[in-house]
Design a protein around this motif. Structure first.
Motif, PDB file in Angstrom:
ATOM      1  N   GLN A   1      40.348  40.425  44.300  1.00 54.83           N
ATOM      2  CA  GLN A   1      39.190  40.565  43.413  1.00 54.83           C
ATOM      3  C   GLN A   1      37.879  40.320  44.152  1.00 54.83           C
ATOM      4  O   GLN A   1      37.780  39.368  44.925  1.00 54.83           O
ATOM      5  CB  GLN A   1      39.284  39.442  42.382  1.00 54.83           C
TER       6      GLN A   1
ATOM      7  N   ALA B   1      38.516  34.697  44.823  1.00 54.39           N
ATOM      8  CA  ALA B   1      37.691  35.885  44.613  1.00 54.39           C
ATOM      9  C   ALA B   1      36.534  35.869  45.605  1.00 54.39           C
ATOM     10  O   ALA B   1      36.182  34.824  46.146  1.00 54.39           O
ATOM     11  CB  ALA B   1      37.152  35.917  43.182  1.00 54.39           C
TER      12      ALA B   1
ATOM     13  N   ILE C   1      33.401  40.664  43.384  1.00 55.39           N
ATOM     14  CA  ILE C   1      32.297  41.151  42.556  1.00 55.39           C
ATOM     15  C   ILE C   1      31.144  41.497  43.483  1.00 55.39           C
ATOM     16  O   ILE C   1      30.805  40.731  44.390  1.00 55.39           O
ATOM     17  CB  ILE C   1      31.887  40.097  41.492  1.00 55.39           C
TER      18      ILE C   1
ATOM     19  N   ASN D   1      38.428  44.704  40.430  1.00 59.21           N
ATOM     20  CA  ASN D   1      39.128  43.621  39.724  1.00 59.21           C
ATOM     21  C   ASN D   1      40.644  43.786  39.755  1.00 59.21           C
ATOM     22  O   ASN D   1      41.357  43.219  38.956  1.00 59.21           O
ATOM     23  CB  ASN D   1      38.634  43.516  38.273  1.00 59.21           C
TER      24      ASN D   1
ATOM     25  N   SER E   1      32.379  46.574  43.043  1.00 63.84           N
ATOM     26  CA  SER E   1      33.231  45.479  42.583  1.00 63.84           C
ATOM     27  C   SER E   1      34.635  46.010  42.340  1.00 63.84           C
ATOM     28  O   SER E   1      34.827  47.195  42.071  1.00 63.84           O
ATOM     29  CB  SER E   1      32.715  44.918  41.246  1.00 63.84           C
TER      30      SER E   1
ATOM     31  N   TYR F   1      33.183  38.516  34.940  1.00 67.92           N
ATOM     32  CA  TYR F   1      33.896  39.531  35.731  1.00 67.92           C
ATOM     33  C   TYR F   1      34.952  38.894  36.617  1.00 67.92           C
ATOM     34  O   TYR F   1      36.058  39.407  36.777  1.00 67.92           O
ATOM     35  CB  TYR F   1      32.910  40.327  36.589  1.00 67.92           C
ATOM     36  N   VAL F   2      34.592  37.735  37.213  1.00 68.43           N
ATOM     37  CA  VAL F   2      35.495  37.053  38.136  1.00 68.43           C
ATOM     38  C   VAL F   2      36.319  36.039  37.368  1.00 68.43           C
ATOM     39  O   VAL F   2      35.775  35.205  36.654  1.00 68.43           O
ATOM     40  CB  VAL F   2      34.692  36.370  39.260  1.00 68.43           C
ATOM     41  N   THR F   3      37.640  36.119  37.503  1.00 66.81           N
ATOM     42  CA  THR F   3      38.504  35.208  36.739  1.00 66.81           C
ATOM     43  C   THR F   3      39.066  34.096  37.609  1.00 66.81           C
ATOM     44  O   THR F   3      39.722  33.192  37.118  1.00 66.81           O
ATOM     45  CB  THR F   3      39.679  36.000  36.126  1.00 66.81           C
TER      46      THR F   3
END
Lengths: 374, 604
Positions: free
Chosen positions: A255, A2, A257, A267, A265, A46-48
């Protein structure tokens, strides 16, 4: 993988052509950093995926004291998993670059600089209302390299009325001679509501000469190829191993952010963007709310974005991905529309990728719009 | 006899009249004043210009359809019924004017005190005189700055040979002279004549479509009477209908048991389609049919053009709308047309250019259709070498030149009234349009009436605008068809990147073809958007190219920056662009916007 984008919305002065969000008043700088740290905390989920790139953009991030940049980086490390060796880029203006600053940036972990050179000629810089002069443009690069920054990129702008064909060649030659491994070269664009737009409309400045822009772009493609740079995106050229990992993620639908006012951002399915107003951004975060709007993309919109962004890259549109992600009908429709562009040799089909040819690169927007599905 | 039996509907107390006037000379205002003064309409109901009730009519300031209204007025101890029949005010509708005049015994000739007599007034006046109407001259707007009462009096005396003292002076706007006009209507216009005991003969002078009641027919009874429940018949078709409702036209329709000789009224029969009712036709009784009243003509369209849906799949919807439009506009004709460039659509016949414009606007406003209208043309007659005669309403119907013996085109007689200063300009204009001067006569020392014979096709394109600009608006114009004449007409094709665009073909006189082709190519160059390849625009007569323009390929169409924040903005922009392209017509590889198909009307 990400990406993290941090928008620093402050500048010393306003460049005539710029439509990014910024303020030339420094009054809110401290409370902005507080709000930014707060936003990082609020958006920790938000970030996985692990973070592989961090990018400080603006505005002018280089006007921040290094301690504030460091505070942001520390907050990011506390909140997200940062991959070892992550690409950490800072946008810097030549007039902010000093040996001291460079040392500080190095120490806090910045490993890539993006320097807003735009031109090595005085008359262009003055025309654009840049904060630096021609001497600073040359000097800052030496300083950066002396400080050990070799992963450098510079921005150049072409197609400005003051830039002759000779000077354009000089600008590119200078960048090559300075052994800068990555160049972002932008055709001057008149964005609505900028000072430039206003000046042209008031007939105080001449309008853009598209013929000149096209010529500069064609020359650029030739020179860069001859010097061993990959033309890996419409406006970006890199020596092997020096592509911008962060920016590439925009074009590969990865992805990311975006933190700070006006930052976007994505996703994978939805885009969201923060309010483009420093005071309101700060105010909202002081109350614990992210001031953002969101847009969920339909399948068609996802497809259109994929077409639009991937067509700008050297890889092009992956037909396998098209079929796998969007299905046979859409795949067929896109191929059918592509046919006339293949015939006119603006597009080429190679190894199951649909990509623009050199002549097609000048027309990429129209081609993309054509391939869209509504 | 009749006079004793019917007190209220007494024929001797009926006056049927119309108002002849040029646009803006105050006809509608005068009508309003007459209605107010006679209390036909209350102030509360007063909506300026009551008689023009279509939106488009109000906007264009002209009367498209004629209407009628009944006024009751006490005068010298007796009660009079005054039927005001409103007439259309545009040359496209001159047949309807003639039928409205035939329903009257008198006419107010209304002339603007500062403008004087205009061409259209003259031609309608001649029509009225031909119909033996009593003419009451009225000079209007006498209280305006610039009123030239004496000069206009002279013009009128010159024109109709009346005595100066019979000319009435009025200002409809200020209410001056209204009473005098009413008195003159009663004292000077003869009462209708006719035999109430004869078989019914009623002249249809108009019809309107009402979505609840169907077609409402307006008529004037020449002989006999019409009762509710009568079985009636139209003389032209000999088809029968029932008189479901009859009545007279007050401000609203007022039902009656019977309408008698000399009066003006309406009838509702349940007819849904305007095509079944023809202006000029005669209503008679089915069980005692009478002859048709003289002067009936089938209205023939004068101008033809294709109407196509922009979206090919909207054809069925458009067909529906055309059917509905025709229900209340019988003068619109259409048949299926197939164009290689535009797909399925309709070849439509119109009474004139204004009529065409009205239809197009009604389709867009009332029916929400987005249509492409193609180059209009008149109706040509082609004689083939095999001896066949073909009516050509569409350039694609024109036989190959090798198989042609001769072509005829329709001519008109045009009357132009102007100030003497502009004679030269008008001569240049009309001669340039292949006109022949027939007559030139001075109405006064400075006002001239010019009569030309002109090919109708030359009027279709841009004649009005040219006339206006070459006389600074000080000219009025009217025309009547005078039959067909042999002419050297060629088909001009337009090619885009070597592909013929049938929807842009035009039929034009050989002597004007080259100039026309050049201007059309230039105009198309302006209207076609630059594309990713070069576009060659050519005008050709047969295989011969007579004009050419190039649109060079788009040089650069790519955004410099496309990062996180740019993506969705840029996507939306390109989606919009694609949406716009969908509204264009793809011809070969060239995208052609809607307005390019009417480029021919916008040539300089």
């Amino acid at each position: 993988m990400a990406g993290v984008y941090i928008h620093i919305p402050f500048c010393k002065k306003a460049c005539h052509y710029c439509n990014f969000h910024f303020s030339t008043s420094k009054g809110l700088q401290e409370s902005f950093i507080t709000a930014l740290l707060q936003e990082i905390d609020l958006r920790k989920d938000y970030v996985t995926e692990p973070v592989s790139t961090i990018y400080f953009g603006g505005g002018t991030p280089s006007i921040l004291p290094s301690s504030e940049i460091d505070a942001v980086l520390s907050q990011l490390s506390k909140t997200f998993t940062i991959e070892p060796g992550a690409e950490i880029t800072l946008e810097a203006n030549p007039d902010d670059i000093t040996p001291e600053k460079l040392q500080e940036w190095k120490q806090i972990g910045i490993n890539r600089l993006s320097i807003g050179i735009q031109s090595f000629f005085e008359e262009d810089l003055a025309w654009m209302n840049r904060a630096h002069n021609a001497e600073q443009a040359q000097n800052c690069i030496h300083l950066a390299q002396d400080a050990g920054f070799f992963n450098l990129t510079i921005d150049l702008i072409y197609g400005t009325p003051t830039l002759s064909d000779e000077h354009w060649k000089k600008n590119v030659d200078t960048a090559i001679a300075l052994q800068i491994p990555h160049l972002s070269c932008y055709a001057l664009t008149v964005e609505p509501a900028t000072a430039l737009d206003k000046l042209i409309r008031q007939k105080k400045l001449a309008d853009i000469d598209t013929e000149k822009q096209a010529r500069h772009f064609e020359q650029l493609m030739e020179w860069m190829k001859a010097s061993g740079y990959d033309h890996y995106e419409i406006s970006n050229f890199a020596k092997p191993g020096f592509k911008s990992k962060h920016n590439s993620s925009y074009w590969q639908a990865k992805q990311y952010i975006g933190l700070g006012p006006s930052a976007h951002s994505f996703n994978g399915r939805s885009r969201q963007w923060n309010i483009a107003n420093n005071a309101l951004y700060i105010q909202s975060l002081a109350q614990g709310t992210i001031p953002a709007e969101e847009e969920v993309l339909s399948s068609e919109q996802q497809l259109n974005e994929y077409i639009m962004t991937s067509l700008r890259t050297m890889e092009g549109i992956s037909l396998n991905k098209l079929l796998a992600d969007f299905g046979k009908d859409k795949y067929d429709t896109v191929l059918k529309t592509a046919h006339s562009h293949l015939t006119s040799q603006h597009l080429a089909l190679e190894n199951n990728f649909l990509k623009t040819t050199a002549s097609g690169k000048l027309l990429a927007d129209g081609i993309a719009a054509d391939l869209f599905i509504l | 006899m009749g006079a004793h039996r019917y007190f209220c509907g007494n024929m001797k107390n009926i006056r049927n009249f119309c108002i002849i006037a040029h646009i803006d000379h105050g006809k509608s205002t005068l009508a309003d004043r007459l209605l107010e003064f006679t209390h036909t309409i209350s102030d509360r109901d007063m909506q300026a210009q009551v008689l023009d009730d279509m939106d488009l009519e109000r906007e264009k300031g002209i009367t498209i359809k004629s209407h009628a209204i009944q006024i009751t007025y006490p005068f010298k101890g007796e009660t009079y019924t005054l039927n005001l029949i409103d007439t259309p005010g545009h040359v496209d509708f001159s047949y309807e004017v003639s039928r409205a005049l035939a329903a009257c015994e008198g006419a107010l000739l209304l002339v603007d005190a500062s403008q004087g007599i205009q061409a259209q007034t003259i031609s309608n006046l001649y029509l009225a005189i031909d119909n033996n109407l009593e003419i009451i001259p009225v000079i209007n707007k006498i209280d305006m700055d610039g009123a030239m009462i004496e000069e206009v009096k002279d013009q009128i005396v010159e024109l109709i040979g009346c005595k100066p003292e019979t000319i009435l002076l009025a200002s409809a706007k200020s209410g001056i002279g209204i009473e005098g006009i009413l008195a003159a209507i009663i004292e000077r216009i003869p009462a209708p004549s006719g035999n109430v005991d004869a078989p019914l003969q009623a002249l249809i002078f108009d019809s309107v479509f009402n979505s609840f009641r169907g077609i409402i027919i307006y008529y004037r009874i020449m002989n006999g009477s019409l009762k509710k429940g009568d079985k009636i018949q139209f003389a032209s078709t000999r088809t029968d209908y029932f008189a479901d409702e009859v009545g007279v036209l007050k401000l609203t329709m007022t039902a009656k048991d019977e309408v008698k000789t000399g009066d003006v009224g309406y009838i509702i029969t349940g007819i849904k389609n305007a095509k079944e009712v023809k202006v000029g036709d005669t209503i008679t009784l089915a069980n005692n049919p009478a002859e048709m009243i003289k002067g009936f003509e089938e209205v023939k369209p004068m101008v033809f053009a294709g109407i196509f849906p922009v979206e090919t799949d909207a054809f069925e919807e458009l067909r529906d709308c055309m059917d509905k439009l025709q229900l209340n506009d019988a003068s619109l004709t259409f048949e299926l047309e197939t164009s290689q460039a535009l797909g399925f659509g309709f070849r439509c016949g119109f009474l004139g250019m204004l009529h065409m414009e009205i239809i197009q606007e009604r389709l867009e406003r009332e029916f929400n259709q987005t249509v492409i209208t193609t180059v209009p043309n008149v109706s040509f007659i082609a004689h083939t070498s095999k001896g066949d005669t073909i009516t050509v309403n569409n350039p694609t119907e024109m036989p190959d030149p090798t198989k042609l013996e001769s072509i005829e085109e329709p001519f008109i007689k045009a009357q132009i009234v102007t100030h003497a200063d502009y004679i030269g300009n008008i001569m240049t204009l009309c001669l340039g349009k292949r006109g022949i001067i027939i007559n030139q006569s001075y109405l006064t020392s400075t006002r001239v009436e010019l009569t030309f014979e002109l090919p109708l096709t030359e009027i279709v394109f841009d004649f009005y605008d040219k006339l206006k600009s070459s006389t600074r608006g000080y000219a009025s114009f009217d025309y009547h068809p005078i039959g067909y004449r042999e002419s050297d007409i060629v088909k001009m094709d337009i090619l885009l990147n070597s592909e013929k665009v049938d929807a842009l073909s035009a039929l034009i006189h050989r002597g004007r073809a080259q100039d026309f082709g050049r201007k059309l190519c230039e105009k198309l160059k302006e209207l076609l958007p630059r594309q990713q390849f070069q576009i060659v625009i050519q005008a050709a007569i047969g295989a011969k190219i007579v004009a050419r323009e190039n649109i060079s390929a788009m040089r650069k169409d790519v955004t410099a920056k496309c990062y996180g924040g740019d993506i969705s903005r840029k996507r939306k922009l390109l989606e919009k662009q694609k949406e716009g392209k969908k509204r264009m017509k793809q011809i070969g590889n060239v995208e052609v916007p809607q307005e390019a198909f009417l480029a021919v009307l916008k040539l300089d």
